[in-house]
Motif scaffolding. Structure first.
Motif, PDB file in Angstrom:
ATOM      1  N   HIS A 188      33.599 -19.376  24.557  1.00  0.00           N
ATOM      2  CA  HIS A 188      32.201 -19.686  24.853  1.00  0.00           C
ATOM      3  C   HIS A 188      31.912 -21.175  24.931  1.00  0.00           C
ATOM      4  O   HIS A 188      30.761 -21.586  24.963  1.00  0.00           O
ATOM      5  CB  HIS A 188      31.282 -19.013  23.825  1.00  0.00           C
ATOM      6  CG  HIS A 188      31.391 -17.519  23.845  1.00  0.00           C
ATOM      7  ND1 HIS A 188      32.161 -16.825  22.932  1.00  0.00           N
ATOM      8  CD2 HIS A 188      30.887 -16.599  24.695  1.00  0.00           C
ATOM      9  CE1 HIS A 188      32.098 -15.537  23.218  1.00  0.00           C
ATOM     10  NE2 HIS A 188      31.334 -15.371  24.270  1.00  0.00           N
ATOM     11  N   GLY A 189      32.955 -22.010  24.887  1.00  0.00           N
ATOM     12  CA  GLY A 189      32.787 -23.432  25.156  1.00  0.00           C
ATOM     13  C   GLY A 189      32.418 -24.323  23.991  1.00  0.00           C
ATOM     14  O   GLY A 189      32.035 -25.471  24.197  1.00  0.00           O
ATOM     15  N   SER A 190      32.513 -23.831  22.771  1.00  0.00           N
ATOM     16  CA  SER A 190      32.229 -24.714  21.632  1.00  0.00           C
ATOM     17  C   SER A 190      33.305 -25.791  21.551  1.00  0.00           C
ATOM     18  O   SER A 190      34.484 -25.532  21.798  1.00  0.00           O
ATOM     19  CB  SER A 190      32.201 -23.925  20.323  1.00  0.00           C
ATOM     20  OG  SER A 190      31.095 -23.053  20.318  1.00  0.00           O
ATOM     21  N   THR A 191      32.883 -27.000  21.231  1.00  0.00           N
ATOM     22  CA  THR A 191      33.817 -28.118  21.115  1.00  0.00           C
ATOM     23  C   THR A 191      33.697 -28.739  19.723  1.00  0.00           C
ATOM     24  O   THR A 191      32.617 -28.779  19.137  1.00  0.00           O
ATOM     25  CB  THR A 191      33.551 -29.188  22.190  1.00  0.00           C
ATOM     26  OG1 THR A 191      32.164 -29.498  22.218  1.00  0.00           O
ATOM     27  CG2 THR A 191      33.992 -28.716  23.567  1.00  0.00           C
ATOM     28  N   PHE A 192      34.842 -29.207  19.229  1.00  0.00           N
ATOM     29  CA  PHE A 192      34.950 -29.788  17.896  1.00  0.00           C
ATOM     30  C   PHE A 192      35.711 -31.100  18.012  1.00  0.00           C
ATOM     31  O   PHE A 192      36.657 -31.205  18.803  1.00  0.00           O
ATOM     32  CB  PHE A 192      35.719 -28.851  16.957  1.00  0.00           C
ATOM     33  CG  PHE A 192      35.122 -27.471  16.849  1.00  0.00           C
ATOM     34  CD1 PHE A 192      34.215 -27.167  15.847  1.00  0.00           C
ATOM     35  CD2 PHE A 192      35.457 -26.477  17.761  1.00  0.00           C
ATOM     36  CE1 PHE A 192      33.658 -25.894  15.747  1.00  0.00           C
ATOM     37  CE2 PHE A 192      34.913 -25.199  17.667  1.00  0.00           C
ATOM     38  CZ  PHE A 192      34.010 -24.909  16.657  1.00  0.00           C
ATOM     39  N   ASP A 193      35.330 -32.087  17.203  1.00  0.00           N
ATOM     40  CA  ASP A 193      36.062 -33.354  17.231  1.00  0.00           C
ATOM     41  C   ASP A 193      37.350 -33.229  16.409  1.00  0.00           C
ATOM     42  O   ASP A 193      37.693 -32.144  15.922  1.00  0.00           O
ATOM     43  CB  ASP A 193      35.176 -34.518  16.769  1.00  0.00           C
ATOM     44  CG  ASP A 193      34.901 -34.555  15.273  1.00  0.00           C
ATOM     45  OD1 ASP A 193      35.285 -33.619  14.536  1.00  0.00           O
ATOM     46  OD2 ASP A 193      34.304 -35.553  14.828  1.00  0.00           O
ATOM     47  N   LEU A 194      38.058 -34.330  16.243  1.00  0.00           N
ATOM     48  CA  LEU A 194      39.341 -34.311  15.541  1.00  0.00           C
ATOM     49  C   LEU A 194      39.197 -34.171  14.028  1.00  0.00           C
ATOM     50  O   LEU A 194      40.190 -34.199  13.305  1.00  0.00           O
ATOM     51  CB  LEU A 194      40.157 -35.561  15.886  1.00  0.00           C
ATOM     52  CG  LEU A 194      40.703 -35.565  17.318  1.00  0.00           C
ATOM     53  CD1 LEU A 194      41.300 -36.914  17.668  1.00  0.00           C
ATOM     54  CD2 LEU A 194      41.731 -34.456  17.512  1.00  0.00           C
ATOM     55  N   ALA A 195      37.968 -33.990  13.531  1.00  0.00           N
ATOM     56  CA  ALA A 195      37.733 -33.659  12.127  1.00  0.00           C
ATOM     57  C   ALA A 195      37.155 -32.241  12.026  1.00  0.00           C
ATOM     58  O   ALA A 195      36.644 -31.844  10.988  1.00  0.00           O
ATOM     59  CB  ALA A 195      36.798 -34.681  11.479  1.00  0.00           C
ATOM     60  N   GLY A 196      37.191 -31.497  13.148  1.00  0.00           N
ATOM     61  CA  GLY A 196      36.696 -30.128  13.149  1.00  0.00           C
ATOM     62  C   GLY A 196      35.192 -30.006  13.088  1.00  0.00           C
ATOM     63  O   GLY A 196      34.655 -28.946  12.766  1.00  0.00           O
ATOM     64  N   ARG A 197      34.475 -31.075  13.426  1.00  0.00           N
ATOM     65  CA  ARG A 197      33.008 -31.052  13.398  1.00  0.00           C
ATOM     66  C   ARG A 197      32.500 -30.600  14.759  1.00  0.00           C
ATOM     67  O   ARG A 197      32.907 -31.133  15.791  1.00  0.00           O
ATOM     68  CB  ARG A 197      32.461 -32.428  13.036  1.00  0.00           C
ATOM     69  CG  ARG A 197      32.978 -32.905  11.669  1.00  0.00           C
ATOM     70  CD  ARG A 197      32.545 -34.307  11.324  1.00  0.00           C
ATOM     71  NE  ARG A 197      33.015 -35.282  12.315  1.00  0.00           N
ATOM     72  CZ  ARG A 197      32.663 -36.558  12.328  1.00  0.00           C
ATOM     73  NH1 ARG A 197      31.828 -37.027  11.419  1.00  0.00           N
ATOM     74  NH2 ARG A 197      33.139 -37.370  13.248  1.00  0.00           N
ATOM     75  N   VAL A 198      31.595 -29.625  14.766  1.00  0.00           N
ATOM     76  CA  VAL A 198      31.096 -29.046  16.006  1.00  0.00           C
ATOM     77  C   VAL A 198      30.079 -29.968  16.683  1.00  0.00           C
ATOM     78  O   VAL A 198      29.262 -30.608  16.017  1.00  0.00           O
ATOM     79  CB  VAL A 198      30.505 -27.638  15.770  1.00  0.00           C
ATOM     80  CG1 VAL A 198      29.208 -27.685  14.969  1.00  0.00           C
ATOM     81  CG2 VAL A 198      30.317 -26.892  17.084  1.00  0.00           C
ATOM     82  N   PHE A 199      30.171 -30.030  18.003  1.00  0.00           N
ATOM     83  CA  PHE A 199      29.203 -30.799  18.782  1.00  0.00           C
ATOM     84  C   PHE A 199      27.897 -30.022  18.893  1.00  0.00           C
ATOM     85  O   PHE A 199      27.877 -28.795  18.797  1.00  0.00           O
ATOM     86  CB  PHE A 199      29.775 -31.125  20.174  1.00  0.00           C
ATOM     87  CG  PHE A 199      30.783 -32.241  20.137  1.00  0.00           C
ATOM     88  CD1 PHE A 199      30.400 -33.559  20.355  1.00  0.00           C
ATOM     89  CD2 PHE A 199      32.113 -31.985  19.853  1.00  0.00           C
ATOM     90  CE1 PHE A 199      31.318 -34.594  20.290  1.00  0.00           C
ATOM     91  CE2 PHE A 199      33.048 -33.009  19.794  1.00  0.00           C
ATOM     92  CZ  PHE A 199      32.647 -34.316  20.007  1.00  0.00           C
ATOM     93  N   LYS A 200      26.790 -30.745  19.086  1.00  0.00           N
ATOM     94  CA  LYS A 200      25.461 -30.151  19.201  1.00  0.00           C
ATOM     95  C   LYS A 200      25.378 -29.252  20.432  1.00  0.00           C
ATOM     96  O   LYS A 200      26.093 -29.450  21.413  1.00  0.00           O
ATOM     97  CB  LYS A 200      24.399 -31.252  19.362  1.00  0.00           C
ATOM     98  CG  LYS A 200      24.133 -32.047  18.122  1.00  0.00           C
ATOM     99  CD  LYS A 200      23.078 -33.128  18.421  1.00  0.00           C
ATOM    100  CE  LYS A 200      22.829 -34.005  17.214  1.00  0.00           C
ATOM    101  NZ  LYS A 200      21.959 -35.132  17.543  1.00  0.00           N
ATOM    102  N   ASN A 201      24.418 -28.323  20.365  1.00  0.00           N
ATOM    103  CA  ASN A 201      24.076 -27.450  21.494  1.00  0.00           C
ATOM    104  C   ASN A 201      25.256 -26.622  21.977  1.00  0.00           C
ATOM    105  O   ASN A 201      25.443 -26.431  23.176  1.00  0.00           O
ATOM    106  CB  ASN A 201      23.463 -28.260  22.643  1.00  0.00           C
ATOM    107  CG  ASN A 201      22.246 -29.026  22.187  1.00  0.00           C
ATOM    108  OD1 ASN A 201      21.391 -28.486  21.493  1.00  0.00           O
ATOM    109  ND2 ASN A 201      22.177 -30.293  22.552  1.00  0.00           N
ATOM    110  N   LYS A 202      26.050 -26.140  21.044  1.00  0.00           N
ATOM    111  CA  LYS A 202      27.185 -25.269  21.348  1.00  0.00           C
ATOM    112  C   LYS A 202      26.958 -23.947  20.623  1.00  0.00           C
ATOM    113  O   LYS A 202      26.221 -23.887  19.636  1.00  0.00           O
ATOM    114  CB  LYS A 202      28.506 -25.909  20.878  1.00  0.00           C
ATOM    115  CG  LYS A 202      28.821 -27.227  21.568  1.00  0.00           C
ATOM    116  CD  LYS A 202      29.117 -27.011  23.023  1.00  0.00           C
ATOM    117  CE  LYS A 202      29.402 -28.311  23.736  1.00  0.00           C
ATOM    118  NZ  LYS A 202      29.711 -28.118  25.128  1.00  0.00           N
ATOM    119  N   PRO A 203      27.616 -22.878  21.074  1.00  0.00           N
ATOM    120  CA  PRO A 203      27.423 -21.586  20.389  1.00  0.00           C
ATOM    121  C   PRO A 203      27.858 -21.594  18.919  1.00  0.00           C
ATOM    122  O   PRO A 203      27.235 -20.935  18.094  1.00  0.00           O
ATOM    123  CB  PRO A 203      28.281 -20.612  21.192  1.00  0.00           C
ATOM    124  CG  PRO A 203      28.451 -21.253  22.533  1.00  0.00           C
ATOM    125  CD  PRO A 203      28.425 -22.740  22.284  1.00  0.00           C
TER     126      PRO A 203
END
Length: 130
Positions: free
Chosen positions: A89-104
């Motif tokens: 569903h397109g959720s993205t996470f940075d290299l610390a596993g933190r989710v980006f805003k406006n993602k499922p």
């Protein structure tokens, strides 16, 4: 699956730059479940260079893929700095596993209880010495 990743000094230096784009940059949401106190820092780890996480998306339990290379790629923003993409569903996470805003995905990736038994030994699933 549990992921263990060694991050470069450059990758660590880039982490704070993402804070404005992240849903929970300080890992304050559900801290008891998702981020032990010793990992509530910018790197979300005990040793900054070593990242330990449960590789299960907080949306529907899919397994994100590593997209460590920076730069434009399919399904990722043009300014992608490296991280993880959940292809379902397109959720993205940075290299610390933190989710980006406006993602499922509602939350960051889980950092499991863990501790270092020595410089080269890591115990996952427990975080206090017996």
């Amino acid at each position: 699956p549990v992921w263990i990743m060694k991050r470069t000094p450059e990758q660590l230096a880039a982490l704070p730059k993402h804070d404005p784009e992240l849903a929970d940059p300080k890992s304050l949401r559900n801290p008891g479940e998702l981020t032990p106190a010793y990992a509530r820092n910018e790197a979300r780890s005990i040793k900054p260079e070593i990242f330990v996480a449960v590789g299960i998306c907080s949306h529907l339990g899919c397994s994100p893929s590593d997209k460590l290379q920076a730069g434009p790629q399919p399904s990722l923003p043009d300014n992608w700095a490296g991280g993880f993409l959940c292809p379902c569903h397109g959720s993205t996470f940075d290299l610390a596993g933190r989710v980006f805003k406006n993602k499922p995905a509602p939350d960051n990736l889980e950092v499991p209880p863990h501790m270092y038994l020595s410089e080269t030994k890591l115990l996952i699933g427990e975080d206090k010495k017996a």
